[in-house]
Motif scaffolding. Structure first.
Motif, PDB file in Angstrom:
ATOM      1  N   PRO A  90       0.814  -1.224   0.000  1.00  0.00           N
ATOM      2  CA  PRO A  90       0.000   0.000   0.000  1.00  0.00           C
ATOM      3  C   PRO A  90       0.845   1.270   0.000  1.00  0.00           C
ATOM      4  CG  PRO A  90      -0.758  -1.560   1.677  1.00  0.00           C
ATOM      5  CD  PRO A  90       0.564  -2.053   1.189  1.00  0.00           C
ATOM      6  N   ASN A  91       1.955   1.252   0.757  1.00  0.00           N
ATOM      7  CA  ASN A  91       2.825   2.419   0.827  1.00  0.00           C
ATOM      8  C   ASN A  91       4.020   2.203  -0.080  1.00  0.00           C
ATOM      9  OD1 ASN A  91       4.173   4.741   1.447  1.00  0.00           O
ATOM     10  ND2 ASN A  91       4.757   4.111   3.510  1.00  0.00           N
ATOM     11  N   LYS A  92       3.847   2.530  -1.337  1.00  0.00           N
ATOM     12  CA  LYS A  92       4.880   2.276  -2.339  1.00  0.00           C
ATOM     13  C   LYS A  92       6.058   3.245  -2.221  1.00  0.00           C
ATOM     14  CE  LYS A  92       1.412   0.370  -5.495  1.00  0.00           C
ATOM     15  NZ  LYS A  92       0.648  -0.171  -4.370  1.00  0.00           N
ATOM     16  N   ALA A  93       5.946   4.233  -1.326  1.00  0.00           N
ATOM     17  CA  ALA A  93       7.078   5.124  -1.061  1.00  0.00           C
ATOM     18  C   ALA A  93       8.220   4.364  -0.395  1.00  0.00           C
ATOM     19  CB  ALA A  93       6.640   6.290  -0.185  1.00  0.00           C
ATOM     20  N   ARG A  94       7.960   3.147   0.093  1.00  0.00           N
ATOM     21  CA  ARG A  94       8.992   2.321   0.723  1.00  0.00           C
ATOM     22  C   ARG A  94       9.892   1.638  -0.307  1.00  0.00           C
ATOM     23  NH1 ARG A  94       7.171  -2.140   3.106  1.00  0.00           N
ATOM     24  NH2 ARG A  94       8.987  -2.230   4.486  1.00  0.00           N
ATOM     25  N   ILE A  95       9.515   1.704  -1.585  1.00  0.00           N
ATOM     26  CA  ILE A  95      10.190   0.920  -2.620  1.00  0.00           C
ATOM     27  C   ILE A  95      10.878   1.853  -3.613  1.00  0.00           C
ATOM     28  CG2 ILE A  95       9.886  -0.847  -4.396  1.00  0.00           C
ATOM     29  CD1 ILE A  95       7.234  -1.585  -3.036  1.00  0.00           C
ATOM     30  N   MET A  96      12.061   1.475  -4.047  1.00  0.00           N
ATOM     31  CA  MET A  96      12.725   2.185  -5.129  1.00  0.00           C
ATOM     32  C   MET A  96      13.679   1.226  -5.814  1.00  0.00           C
ATOM     33  SD  MET A  96      12.690   4.750  -6.984  1.00  0.00           S
ATOM     34  CE  MET A  96      13.633   5.684  -8.156  1.00  0.00           C
ATOM     35  N   PHE A  97      14.015   1.524  -7.078  1.00  0.00           N
ATOM     36  CA  PHE A  97      14.839   0.619  -7.884  1.00  0.00           C
ATOM     37  C   PHE A  97      16.085   0.144  -7.144  1.00  0.00           C
ATOM     38  CE2 PHE A  97      13.164   3.115 -11.736  1.00  0.00           C
ATOM     39  CZ  PHE A  97      12.046   2.310 -11.810  1.00  0.00           C
ATOM     40  N   GLY A  98      16.809   1.072  -6.523  1.00  0.00           N
ATOM     41  CA  GLY A  98      18.055   0.700  -5.875  1.00  0.00           C
ATOM     42  C   GLY A  98      17.938   0.487  -4.384  1.00  0.00           C
ATOM     43  N   GLY A  99      16.730   0.635  -3.814  1.00  0.00           N
ATOM     44  CA  GLY A  99      16.562   0.511  -2.380  1.00  0.00           C
ATOM     45  C   GLY A  99      17.306   1.607  -1.640  1.00  0.00           C
ATOM     46  N   SER A 100      17.647   1.353  -0.372  1.00  0.00           N
ATOM     47  CA  SER A 100      18.418   2.331   0.399  1.00  0.00           C
ATOM     48  C   SER A 100      19.793   2.498  -0.232  1.00  0.00           C
ATOM     49  CB  SER A 100      18.544   1.873   1.849  1.00  0.00           C
ATOM     50  OG  SER A 100      17.280   1.897   2.478  1.00  0.00           O
ATOM     51  N   PHE A 101      20.291   3.723  -0.202  1.00  0.00           N
ATOM     52  CA  PHE A 101      21.483   4.048  -0.981  1.00  0.00           C
ATOM     53  C   PHE A 101      22.364   4.974  -0.168  1.00  0.00           C
ATOM     54  CE2 PHE A 101      23.750   6.333  -4.357  1.00  0.00           C
ATOM     55  CZ  PHE A 101      24.117   5.298  -5.201  1.00  0.00           C
ATOM     56  N   ASN A 102      23.607   4.590   0.028  1.00  0.00           N
ATOM     57  CA  ASN A 102      24.583   5.418   0.728  1.00  0.00           C
ATOM     58  C   ASN A 102      25.555   5.995  -0.298  1.00  0.00           C
ATOM     59  OD1 ASN A 102      26.700   6.516   2.190  1.00  0.00           O
ATOM     60  ND2 ASN A 102      26.620   4.972   3.789  1.00  0.00           N
ATOM     61  N   PRO A 103      25.433   7.269  -0.635  1.00  0.00           N
ATOM     62  CA  PRO A 103      26.268   7.838  -1.705  1.00  0.00           C
ATOM     63  C   PRO A 103      27.746   7.891  -1.369  1.00  0.00           C
ATOM     64  CG  PRO A 103      25.046   9.562  -0.578  1.00  0.00           C
ATOM     65  CD  PRO A 103      24.510   8.261  -0.064  1.00  0.00           C
ATOM     66  N   ASP A 104      28.098   7.672  -0.109  1.00  0.00           N
ATOM     67  CA  ASP A 104      29.507   7.658   0.257  1.00  0.00           C
ATOM     68  C   ASP A 104      30.178   6.340  -0.112  1.00  0.00           C
ATOM     69  OD1 ASP A 104      31.641   9.158   1.485  1.00  0.00           O
ATOM     70  OD2 ASP A 104      31.588   7.714   3.127  1.00  0.00           O
ATOM     71  N   LYS A 105      29.348   5.299  -0.374  1.00  0.00           N
ATOM     72  CA  LYS A 105      29.894   3.979  -0.679  1.00  0.00           C
ATOM     73  C   LYS A 105      29.370   3.386  -1.981  1.00  0.00           C
ATOM     74  CE  LYS A 105      28.412   1.851   2.978  1.00  0.00           C
ATOM     75  NZ  LYS A 105      28.216   0.730   3.926  1.00  0.00           N
ATOM     76  N   ASP A 106      28.115   3.688  -2.312  1.00  0.00           N
ATOM     77  CA  ASP A 106      27.414   2.978  -3.383  1.00  0.00           C
ATOM     78  C   ASP A 106      27.475   3.730  -4.707  1.00  0.00           C
ATOM     79  OD1 ASP A 106      26.757   1.263  -1.320  1.00  0.00           O
ATOM     80  OD2 ASP A 106      24.814   2.224  -0.966  1.00  0.00           O
ATOM     81  N   ILE A 107      27.088   3.041  -5.770  1.00  0.00           N
ATOM     82  CA  ILE A 107      27.002   3.639  -7.107  1.00  0.00           C
ATOM     83  C   ILE A 107      25.737   3.115  -7.784  1.00  0.00           C
ATOM     84  CG2 ILE A 107      28.006   3.656  -9.435  1.00  0.00           C
ATOM     85  CD1 ILE A 107      30.741   3.745  -8.222  1.00  0.00           C
ATOM     86  N   GLY A 108      25.008   4.021  -8.409  1.00  0.00           N
ATOM     87  CA  GLY A 108      23.858   3.639  -9.224  1.00  0.00           C
ATOM     88  C   GLY A 108      24.104   4.064 -10.653  1.00  0.00           C
ATOM     89  N   ILE A 109      23.887   3.177 -11.595  1.00  0.00           N
ATOM     90  CA  ILE A 109      24.226   3.461 -12.991  1.00  0.00           C
ATOM     91  C   ILE A 109      23.061   3.161 -13.915  1.00  0.00           C
ATOM     92  CG2 ILE A 109      25.207   1.179 -13.539  1.00  0.00           C
ATOM     93  CD1 ILE A 109      27.520   2.771 -14.941  1.00  0.00           C
ATOM     94  N   SER A 110      22.881   4.027 -14.886  1.00  0.00           N
ATOM     95  CA  SER A 110      21.876   3.839 -15.925  1.00  0.00           C
ATOM     96  C   SER A 110      22.557   4.056 -17.266  1.00  0.00           C
ATOM     97  CB  SER A 110      20.727   4.832 -15.738  1.00  0.00           C
ATOM     98  OG  SER A 110      19.728   4.645 -16.708  1.00  0.00           O
ATOM     99  N   SER A 111      22.294   3.178 -18.217  1.00  0.00           N
ATOM    100  CA  SER A 111      23.020   3.231 -19.485  1.00  0.00           C
ATOM    101  C   SER A 111      22.082   3.345 -20.675  1.00  0.00           C
ATOM    102  CB  SER A 111      23.885   1.980 -19.641  1.00  0.00           C
ATOM    103  OG  SER A 111      24.487   1.948 -20.922  1.00  0.00           O
ATOM    104  N   ILE A 112      22.421   4.280 -21.567  1.00  0.00           N
ATOM    105  CA  ILE A 112      21.789   4.330 -22.893  1.00  0.00           C
ATOM    106  C   ILE A 112      22.897   4.250 -23.959  1.00  0.00           C
ATOM    107  CG2 ILE A 112      19.725   5.561 -22.153  1.00  0.00           C
ATOM    108  CD1 ILE A 112      20.990   8.119 -23.277  1.00  0.00           C
ATOM    109  N   LEU A 113      23.925   3.492 -23.620  1.00  0.00           N
ATOM    110  CA  LEU A 113      25.119   3.409 -24.463  1.00  0.00           C
ATOM    111  C   LEU A 113      24.790   2.975 -25.891  1.00  0.00           C
ATOM    112  CD1 LEU A 113      28.460   1.981 -23.173  1.00  0.00           C
ATOM    113  CD2 LEU A 113      27.739   1.511 -25.493  1.00  0.00           C
TER     114      LEU A 113
END
Length: 455
Positions: free
Chosen positions: A363-386
């Motif tokens: 019901p609360n879809k604000a809890r969900i995201m493609f990458g889940g919880s994300f720590n920008p000091d450690k993690d990387i998220g990438i999207s490609s249209i190469l």
């Protein structure tokens, strides 16, 4: 065409509140000689009207209704006279006297600092979540054409709950097709207007849900770095074609004799960026046993056997983890294999249906995201249209674009876009990092050997 039933566009995958923003693509065209831009803009407007006529839901507004405690509500479409014919689709702007010239932008290879989204774009962009009270009505699609000295800049934006990045590229392709005087195919019209409510068969009671816990956001923000963090900066980095080929050849040699016989350019560049950025961070953080998460955006169309002509939201994600120590010791080829295996594990019909079922049941879809919880000091998220090929797409009288970019918007630290190849075969990557990480990369011999900073 049958009467438009807007209820058909209330899909499953487009209901995530964190998609309540706009995705953007920017094309840079030359304006040769003293050619008047008005007829060219008129041709863009005419083509945009044809696209809107063929796909009438693009002329709608986006509503976000039914929100309450523990319920994130529903994203749906509604008709809007403001966006209907004969009102124009294209917004026009003249910046010939207060913007870098076309030649300056091209000579500098299109640095993001020269392409201010506050000027060139009609709407906000990810990660900014817009406020309904400030953006009312919220269009599904918007186009802005900005005239500069010697050139013309075309920004196309789509509401991200309704249209994903791949769909936006196909809408841009439809625009180009119309500008060339070509007709849309029956398949394009059918799948672009199809009923989204019956698109994905959700898991049944006898089909167990897969573990998607890594895509659930941390409600306490425990994974976020401490406050007072330096502001990150977007910059383009180029992988010149010869250096890119050398890197890919080396990476594939590093896995000879293994289970994997080949990793793609996408795998290679993703692995290289993860390895070198993590090396830069390890020098700063000095915590080799910390896990770094790599989130890779996927298109669920192939897994769900949905044609590429479908214009809705089909975002999914492949997520994997390595420690900084592992990233330091593994080769680019080994990391590339690891990334490829992560994609193969989730890029299946069952996994995509499970992902859709997770969203549908929450019901609360604000809890969900493609990458889940994300720590920008450690993690990387990438999207490609190469593998997109817009540098070779003919836009009729407008010709072919000289440059294909995303404008400059608010920072989203640790976000990376692998951009479409240039005509020469170069690959540009757009990265958002804090200055300390940029400084470490400048001093990184391996990074400097394979990349050139555009800025």
């Amino acid at each position: 065409m049958a009467e438009l039933n807007l209820a058909h566009y209330e899909d499953v995958l487009g209901q995530l509140p964190r998609l309540k923003t706009y995705s953007h693509l920017l094309l840079v065209f030359p304006l040769l000689g003293d050619r008047c831009p008005d007829p060219l803009i008129d041709s863009i407007e005419s083509a945009a009207q044809e696209v809107r006529n063929a796909f009438p839901w693009l002329a709608c507004r986006v509503l976000h209704e039914g929100r309450g405690p523990g319920n994130s509500g529903v994203f749906k479409l509604a008709t809007c006279p403001e966006f209907a014919f004969p009102n124009p689709v294209v917004r026009r702007k003249d910046c010939t006297d207060n913007f870098p010239t076309y030649q300056e932008i091209i000579d500098a290879h299109g640095p993001v600092a020269m392409l201010d989204g506050n000027i060139l774009a009609p709407l906000p962009a990810f990660p900014h979540i817009y406020d309904d009270s400030k953006l009312n009505p919220a269009p599904v699609l918007a186009i802005q054409v900005t005239v500069i000295k010697g050139g013309l800049l075309l920004d196309i934006a789509a509401q991200h709950n309704i249209v994903d990045g791949g769909s936006l590229m196909r809408i841009l392709d439809l625009l180009a097709k119309s500008m060339r005087g070509e007709q849309f195919s029956a398949e394009e019209i059918e799948h672009g207007n199809r009923d989204r409510t019956k698109l994905i068969r959700l898991l049944q009671s006898d089909e167990p849900m897969l573990d998607h816990s890594h895509l659930i956001l941390d409600p306490h923000g425990a994974s976020k770095p401490p406050g007072g963090r330096p502001k990150a900066q977007w910059r383009y980095v180029r992988f010149p074609v010869q250096k890119r080929n050398i890197l890919k050849e080396r990476a594939n040699k590093e896995i000879e004799g293994g289970d994997e016989l080949f990793i793609s350019t996408n795998d290679t560049l993703s692995a290289f960026i993860w390895k070198r950025v993590s090396a830069a961070r390890l020098k700063r953080r000095k915590r080799p046993d910390d896990l770094s998460k790599f989130s890779r955006a996927l298109d669920a169309r192939r897994a769900l056997e949905i044609p590429r002509e479908y214009l809705g939201q089909m975002g999914y994600n492949a997520t994997c983890f390595l420690t900084f120590r592992e990233l330091e010791t593994m080769s680019v080829g080994q990391i590339g294999v690891f990334l490829r295996q992560a994609v193969r594990e989730v890029n299946t019909n069952y996994a995509a249906r499970s992902w859709a079922t997770l969203i549908a049941n929450e019901p609360n879809k604000a809890r969900i995201m493609f990458g889940g919880s994300f720590n920008p000091d450690k993690d990387i998220g990438i999207s490609s249209i190469l593998h997109a090929n817009f540098n070779n797409v003919d836009f009729g009288d407008l010709g072919k674009p000289s440059l294909f970019r995303r404008p400059l918007f608010s920072p989203l630290e640790s976000c990376v876009y692998l951009w479409t190849q240039t005509v020469e075969g170069h690959v540009d990557a757009l990265l958002c990092l804090i200055e300390a990480d940029w400084n470490e990369l400048r001093a990184d011999v391996e990074w400097s050997e394979h990349t050139e900073l555009i800025g």
